[in-house]
Design a protein around this motif. Structure first.
Motif, PDB file in Angstrom:
ATOM      1  N   MET A   1     -71.284  31.786 -49.538  1.00 33.25           N
ATOM      2  CA  MET A   1     -70.133  32.322 -48.794  1.00 33.25           C
ATOM      3  C   MET A   1     -68.829  31.879 -49.454  1.00 33.25           C
ATOM      4  O   MET A   1     -68.670  30.703 -49.806  1.00 33.25           O
ATOM      5  N   THR A   2     -67.906  32.807 -49.661  1.00 31.28           N
ATOM      6  CA  THR A   2     -66.601  32.483 -50.231  1.00 31.28           C
ATOM      7  C   THR A   2     -65.735  31.842 -49.155  1.00 31.28           C
ATOM      8  O   THR A   2     -65.596  32.368 -48.051  1.00 31.28           O
ATOM      9  N   SER A   3     -65.147  30.699 -49.493  1.00 27.68           N
ATOM     10  CA  SER A   3     -64.311  29.993 -48.532  1.00 27.68           C
ATOM     11  C   SER A   3     -63.064  30.799 -48.215  1.00 27.68           C
ATOM     12  O   SER A   3     -62.471  31.437 -49.093  1.00 27.68           O
ATOM     13  N   LEU A   4     -62.657  30.753 -46.940  1.00 31.14           N
ATOM     14  CA  LEU A   4     -61.403  31.390 -46.549  1.00 31.14           C
ATOM     15  C   LEU A   4     -60.228  30.624 -47.162  1.00 31.14           C
ATOM     16  O   LEU A   4     -59.299  31.211 -47.715  1.00 31.14           O
ATOM     17  N   LEU A   5     -60.307  29.303 -47.046  1.00 30.88           N
ATOM     18  CA  LEU A   5     -59.257  28.426 -47.593  1.00 30.88           C
ATOM     19  C   LEU A   5     -59.890  27.425 -48.541  1.00 30.88           C
ATOM     20  O   LEU A   5     -60.889  26.786 -48.200  1.00 30.88           O
ATOM     21  N   SER A   6     -59.308  27.269 -49.730  1.00 28.87           N
ATOM     22  CA  SER A   6     -59.750  26.262 -50.695  1.00 28.87           C
ATOM     23  C   SER A   6     -58.536  25.469 -51.157  1.00 28.87           C
ATOM     24  O   SER A   6     -57.651  26.016 -51.831  1.00 28.87           O
ATOM     25  N   VAL A   7     -58.466  24.211 -50.738  1.00 26.73           N
ATOM     26  CA  VAL A   7     -57.427  23.301 -51.213  1.00 26.73           C
ATOM     27  C   VAL A   7     -58.061  22.474 -52.329  1.00 26.73           C
ATOM     28  O   VAL A   7     -59.022  21.747 -52.098  1.00 26.73           O
ATOM     29  N   ASN A   8     -57.524  22.592 -53.551  1.00 29.36           N
ATOM     30  CA  ASN A   8     -58.163  21.981 -54.714  1.00 29.36           C
ATOM     31  C   ASN A   8     -57.240  20.971 -55.381  1.00 29.36           C
ATOM     32  O   ASN A   8     -56.157  21.335 -55.870  1.00 29.36           O
ATOM     33  N   ASN A   9     -57.665  19.713 -55.373  1.00 30.20           N
ATOM     34  CA  ASN A   9     -56.954  18.625 -56.077  1.00 30.20           C
ATOM     35  C   ASN A   9     -55.453  18.626 -55.762  1.00 30.20           C
ATOM     36  O   ASN A   9     -54.610  18.453 -56.644  1.00 30.20           O
ATOM     37  N   LEU A  10     -55.147  18.783 -54.483  1.00 30.05           N
ATOM     38  CA  LEU A  10     -53.751  18.873 -54.051  1.00 30.05           C
ATOM     39  C   LEU A  10     -53.072  17.502 -54.087  1.00 30.05           C
ATOM     40  O   LEU A  10     -53.622  16.502 -53.607  1.00 30.05           O
ATOM     41  N   SER A  11     -51.864  17.453 -54.640  1.00 25.55           N
ATOM     42  CA  SER A  11     -51.018  16.263 -54.592  1.00 25.55           C
ATOM     43  C   SER A  11     -49.633  16.676 -54.119  1.00 25.55           C
ATOM     44  O   SER A  11     -49.094  17.694 -54.566  1.00 25.55           O
ATOM     45  N   VAL A  12     -49.079  15.897 -53.218  1.00 28.38           N
ATOM     46  CA  VAL A  12     -47.746  16.168 -52.672  1.00 28.38           C
ATOM     47  C   VAL A  12     -46.897  14.917 -52.826  1.00 28.38           C
ATOM     48  O   VAL A  12     -47.326  13.820 -52.436  1.00 28.38           O
ATOM     49  N   GLN A  13     -45.708  15.077 -53.392  1.00 32.02           N
ATOM     50  CA  GLN A  13     -44.809  13.947 -53.602  1.00 32.02           C
ATOM     51  C   GLN A  13     -43.522  14.121 -52.807  1.00 32.02           C
ATOM     52  O   GLN A  13     -43.049  15.237 -52.600  1.00 32.02           O
ATOM     53  N   PHE A  14     -42.970  12.976 -52.388  1.00 30.04           N
ATOM     54  CA  PHE A  14     -41.669  12.952 -51.727  1.00 30.04           C
ATOM     55  C   PHE A  14     -40.745  12.039 -52.514  1.00 30.04           C
ATOM     56  O   PHE A  14     -41.156  10.951 -52.957  1.00 30.04           O
ATOM     57  N   SER A  15     -39.513  12.480 -52.678  1.00 25.94           N
ATOM     58  CA  SER A  15     -38.508  11.651 -53.331  1.00 25.94           C
ATOM     59  C   SER A  15     -37.862  10.764 -52.277  1.00 25.94           C
ATOM     60  O   SER A  15     -37.234  11.268 -51.328  1.00 25.94           O
ATOM     61  N   VAL A  16     -38.037   9.451 -52.439  1.00 24.12           N
ATOM     62  CA  VAL A  16     -37.529   8.493 -51.450  1.00 24.12           C
ATOM     63  C   VAL A  16     -36.757   7.411 -52.182  1.00 24.12           C
ATOM     64  O   VAL A  16     -37.346   6.577 -52.892  1.00 24.12           O
ATOM     65  N   GLN A  17     -35.414   7.423 -52.048  1.00 24.50           N
ATOM     66  CA  GLN A  17     -34.551   6.393 -52.632  1.00 24.50           C
ATOM     67  C   GLN A  17     -34.865   6.168 -54.113  1.00 24.50           C
ATOM     68  O   GLN A  17     -35.181   5.059 -54.549  1.00 24.50           O
ATOM     69  N   LYS A  18     -34.785   7.250 -54.873  1.00 23.50           N
ATOM     70  CA  LYS A  18     -34.966   7.232 -56.326  1.00 23.50           C
ATOM     71  C   LYS A  18     -36.382   6.860 -56.741  1.00 23.50           C
ATOM     72  O   LYS A  18     -36.637   6.542 -57.908  1.00 23.50           O
ATOM     73  N   ARG A  19     -37.309   6.884 -55.787  1.00 21.54           N
ATOM     74  CA  ARG A  19     -38.725   6.668 -56.104  1.00 21.54           C
ATOM     75  C   ARG A  19     -39.517   7.839 -55.562  1.00 21.54           C
ATOM     76  O   ARG A  19     -39.049   8.586 -54.713  1.00 21.54           O
ATOM     77  N   PHE A  20     -40.740   7.982 -56.058  1.00 15.60           N
ATOM     78  CA  PHE A  20     -41.610   9.053 -55.586  1.00 15.60           C
ATOM     79  C   PHE A  20     -42.775   8.451 -54.805  1.00 15.60           C
ATOM     80  O   PHE A  20     -43.449   7.530 -55.283  1.00 15.60           O
ATOM     81  N   ALA A  21     -42.980   8.960 -53.581  1.00 17.99           N
ATOM     82  CA  ALA A  21     -44.123   8.554 -52.763  1.00 17.99           C
ATOM     83  C   ALA A  21     -45.134   9.691 -52.758  1.00 17.99           C
ATOM     84  O   ALA A  21     -44.792  10.820 -52.397  1.00 17.99           O
ATOM     85  N   THR A  22     -46.354   9.404 -53.183  1.00 17.31           N
ATOM     86  CA  THR A  22     -47.398  10.431 -53.222  1.00 17.31           C
ATOM     87  C   THR A  22     -48.129  10.420 -51.888  1.00 17.31           C
ATOM     88  O   THR A  22     -49.050   9.623 -51.667  1.00 17.31           O
ATOM     89  N   ALA A  23     -47.703  11.304 -50.997  1.00 15.87           N
ATOM     90  CA  ALA A  23     -48.246  11.320 -49.639  1.00 15.87           C
ATOM     91  C   ALA A  23     -49.647  11.908 -49.588  1.00 15.87           C
ATOM     92  O   ALA A  23     -50.448  11.547 -48.722  1.00 15.87           O
ATOM     93  N   VAL A  24     -49.956  12.869 -50.477  1.00 14.40           N
ATOM     94  CA  VAL A  24     -51.292  13.444 -50.601  1.00 14.40           C
ATOM     95  C   VAL A  24     -51.682  13.355 -52.064  1.00 14.40           C
ATOM     96  O   VAL A  24     -50.912  13.764 -52.941  1.00 14.40           O
TER      97      VAL A  24
END
Length: 672
Positions: A1-24
């Motif tokens: 079965m083909t997935s409806l949603l496929s999240v693949n190797n997702l990374s999310v970054q936030f810029s916080v006070q001149k640094r990056f926080a990798t939340a995902v």
């Protein structure tokens, strides 16, 4: 079965006070058509960020730094904002956590719901209004046609949540992301909302990603569960496999942190020590290792990869084998067998808030917040007040500590009359009765440092010199598990759990004999909640204090309370020993509350039956005649409308006011 949603190797970054926080970080997830997948973990673990990344609704300082999000064959992560607008709300919709902040206060409900249809399908105003009415009927909105022309502030929390769901459904999306859809709701309304989501998912063949920290909600509503910790996947399995045979210590600890009424004894809750890691700094080794009792040098030096089968994956070098056995947990909390000594007696409490109108502000009515409530609290015990929002729990708590004047009735404390109509309690008499507020951030002055917040009651009551007050502040912080060095910080520099500890420390400042705790853990993760509840129990044993525990979370009240009163629309409908009331309730409303509590056990959650309390609480301005619960009671008959039920005994320490109780009343023998 083909997935409806496929999240693949997702990374999310936030810029916080001149640094990056990798939340995902390198996160993957699949959702099949018609499937409900639960995403669970503590606050800050990346659950909501994952949902926002799928919707492409990240704040300005956040961005998808790696991976893709494929929905129905389309990579949402690669679309321009203009292209994404054609999918957002149409093929994928979001139910946000707080409906009030998500609804436009200046726009009528009908127009807000129909907005998506006008944008995506070019519907006319009449067509959009008709569709809005249809989806309001789908979400079981009472009087849906009337709601179309109302504004959000005119609706209760449960009705606003239905509006948000209707907005998500208006364009018939194939995927619905529900982010903590019932966190702030009573158990009865929560059960109604979750039932609606379940039935709509099956009816519309819609997939759902259910984001929550409540393991009980996950157990009864999902097909598969993904556990997140510090932005990474810790474990993934079918719901039955995860709860029955979890492998990751974090999953095990989350479940053990939950108070549950399914337990046969009140065992001290397991809590997860420490805090999640700072995601703006480099993390070496397993992210959970600093808080894990199984961690070794291997865990601290190496990052575990996902192992197991396609049906059950986990990232751990030292996997566990299922839930913690109850007998292995901390010893059962002992209950006192000493003779009970009365501390507080409330008799005939009445509180009415006048409604005034006109130029000269004539009284035209009243909100009947509390109507003839009577009970007794004993030294060293906890008295629980439970019921839906608006039933009068908090008002009673405020009356007990002198923050609300009495319309009628009396409050006796340690044998002395301290509150009555026309009699305001003195400042000195209130020293022994303190309040622990529901929202510590709102109740702590943001302009004052912790040392000033905790020292203020000491200064007002002229307790000790300045040096003695400073010493007392340090003692208070230590007693609630905080380092005395944090005394020079402001409230915003603390987490929610730490602020709740500060609120408890302030309540303890004058060595009170009674603390009224108003929803003290309602906004906390289960792990932090366990820490606070265990701390309150320990302080009670240490100082012999009494608590009045106000909450709509029945599992929390069951864990804490010796005696419980169930309130409905200003009246106490059942009162008695906690075990008797919760194990064998007499009032249908009590049974309905218990049947609505999420159970962190899929086998029980998906097969349980019982009373479902439908609808919403009637207006306290014009309560129903006779029994106030009759408009929502499945057992109601004509006598319920004509005659108010009187209290009857159902055991040595259990009473209820009901014409058609759940069990047979008893006649207690009276001895001289």
């Amino acid at each position: 079965m083909t997935s409806l949603l496929s999240v693949n190797n997702l990374s999310v970054q936030f810029s916080v006070q001149k640094r990056f926080a990798t939340a995902v970080n390198d996160f993957s997830l699949n959702v099949e058509p018609g499937e409900c997948v639960g995403l669970v973990g503590e606050s800050g673990c990346g659950k909501t960020t994952t949902g926002l990344a799928i919707m492409r609704l990240l704040p300005n300082n956040g961005s998808i730094s790696a991976g893709n999000v494929v929905l129905n064959g389309v990579d949402l992560a690669s679309l321009s904002e203009g292209e994404m607008r054609r999918h957002r709300g149409k093929s994928v919709a979001l139910i946000p956590q707080d409906p009030m902040s998500s609804l436009n206060p200046t726009m009528k409900i009908g127009r807000q719901i129909g907005e998506g249809l006008r944008i995506h399908d070019g519907a006319s105003d009449a067509e959009a209004r008709q569709r809005a009415l249809e989806v309001l009927e789908m979400v079981e909105m009472p009087r849906p046609a009337e709601r179309l022309d109302q504004y959000p502030f005119e609706l209760s929390g449960g009705l606003r949540q239905r509006v948000i769901i209707a907005m998500g459904l208006v364009c018939s999306p194939s995927l619905l992301i529900a982010d903590e859809p019932t966190t702030a709701l009573d158990v009865t309304i929560q059960a109604q909302i979750l039932d609606i989501l379940d039935s709509l998912r099956r009816e519309l063949k819609m997939a759902m990603l259910l984001i929550t920290h409540d393991m009980g909600v996950i157990a009864g509503r999902t097909d598969r569960v993904v556990v997140m910790y510090a932005g990474r996947k810790a474990e993934e399995a079918t719901t039955g496999s995860l709860f029955g045979a979890m492998r990751h210590p974090y999953t095990q600890a989350l479940l053990a942190s939950m108070p549950s009424m399914e337990n046969t004894g009140k065992h001290e809750l397991n809590s997860i020590a420490g805090m999640p890691p700072d995601l703006s700094r480099e993390i070496v080794g397993c992210r959970f290792a600093p808080r894990c009792s199984f961690a070794t040098d291997t865990c601290r030096q190496n990052d575990p990869a996902l192992e197991g089968t396609s049906e059950h994956q986990y990232a751990c070098f030292h996997p566990v084998s299922g839930p913690i056995p109850l007998t292995v947990r901390s010893a059962t909390v002992a209950s006192s067998v000493a003779p009970r000594k009365e501390l507080l007696r409330a008799r005939g409490l009445v509180k009415e808030f006048p409604i005034k109108s006109g130029v000269v502000r004539h009284k035209v009515g009243a909100v009947h917040a509390v109507s003839d409530a009577s009970f007794t609290l004993y030294q060293g015990e906890t008295f629980g007040l439970v019921g839906e929002s608006g039933c009068g729990k908090t008002t009673i708590g405020r009356m007990l500590v002198g923050l609300e004047t009495l319309t009628a009735g009396e409050v006796h404390f340690d044998g002395e009359l301290v509150s009555a109509k026309g009699r305001k309690p003195t400042r000195e008499s209130r020293r022994d009765r303190q309040m622990m507020f529901q929202d510590p951030y709102a109740s702590l002055d943001p302009r004052m440092k912790v040392e000033q917040i905790l020292g203020e009651p000491l200064a007002i009551q002229h307790v000790g010199s300045r040096s003695e007050q400073a010493q007392r502040v340090g003692e208070l912080l230590s007693s609630v598990g905080l380092d005395p060095q944090v005394a020079d910080r402001y409230p915003h520099e603390f987490s929610g759990g730490q602020r709740q500890r500060i609120g408890l420390a302030r309540a303890l400042a004058l060595n009170p004999r009674l603390i009224v705790a108003d929803e003290p853990v309602s906004a906390l993760d289960v792990s932090v909640q366990a820490q606070i509840l265990n701390l309150m129990k320990e302080l009670q044993r240490q100082y012999g204090m009494s608590y009045v525990m106000v909450s709509h979370d029945l599992a929390v009240v069951y864990y804490m309370a010796d005696t419980i009163a169930v309130m409905y629309l200003g009246k106490i409908v059942e009162i008695g020993d906690a075990e008797a009331v919760f194990r064998s309730p007499a009032h249908p409303y009590t049974q309905g509350l218990l049947d609505a509590v999420p159970v962190p056990d899929p086998a029980i959650a998906k097969t349980r039956t019982g009373i479902r309390v439908a609808g919403e609480l009637p207006s306290a301005i014009n309560p129903p005649s006779g029994c106030r619960f009759r408009t929502r009671c499945p057992h109601a008959q004509e006598i319920c409308a004509a005659q108010e039920p009187q209290f009857r005994s159902f055991g040595e320490r259990q009473e209820a006011a009901c014409h058609f109780p759940m069990k047979t009343p008893v006649t207690l023998s009276v001895t001289a």
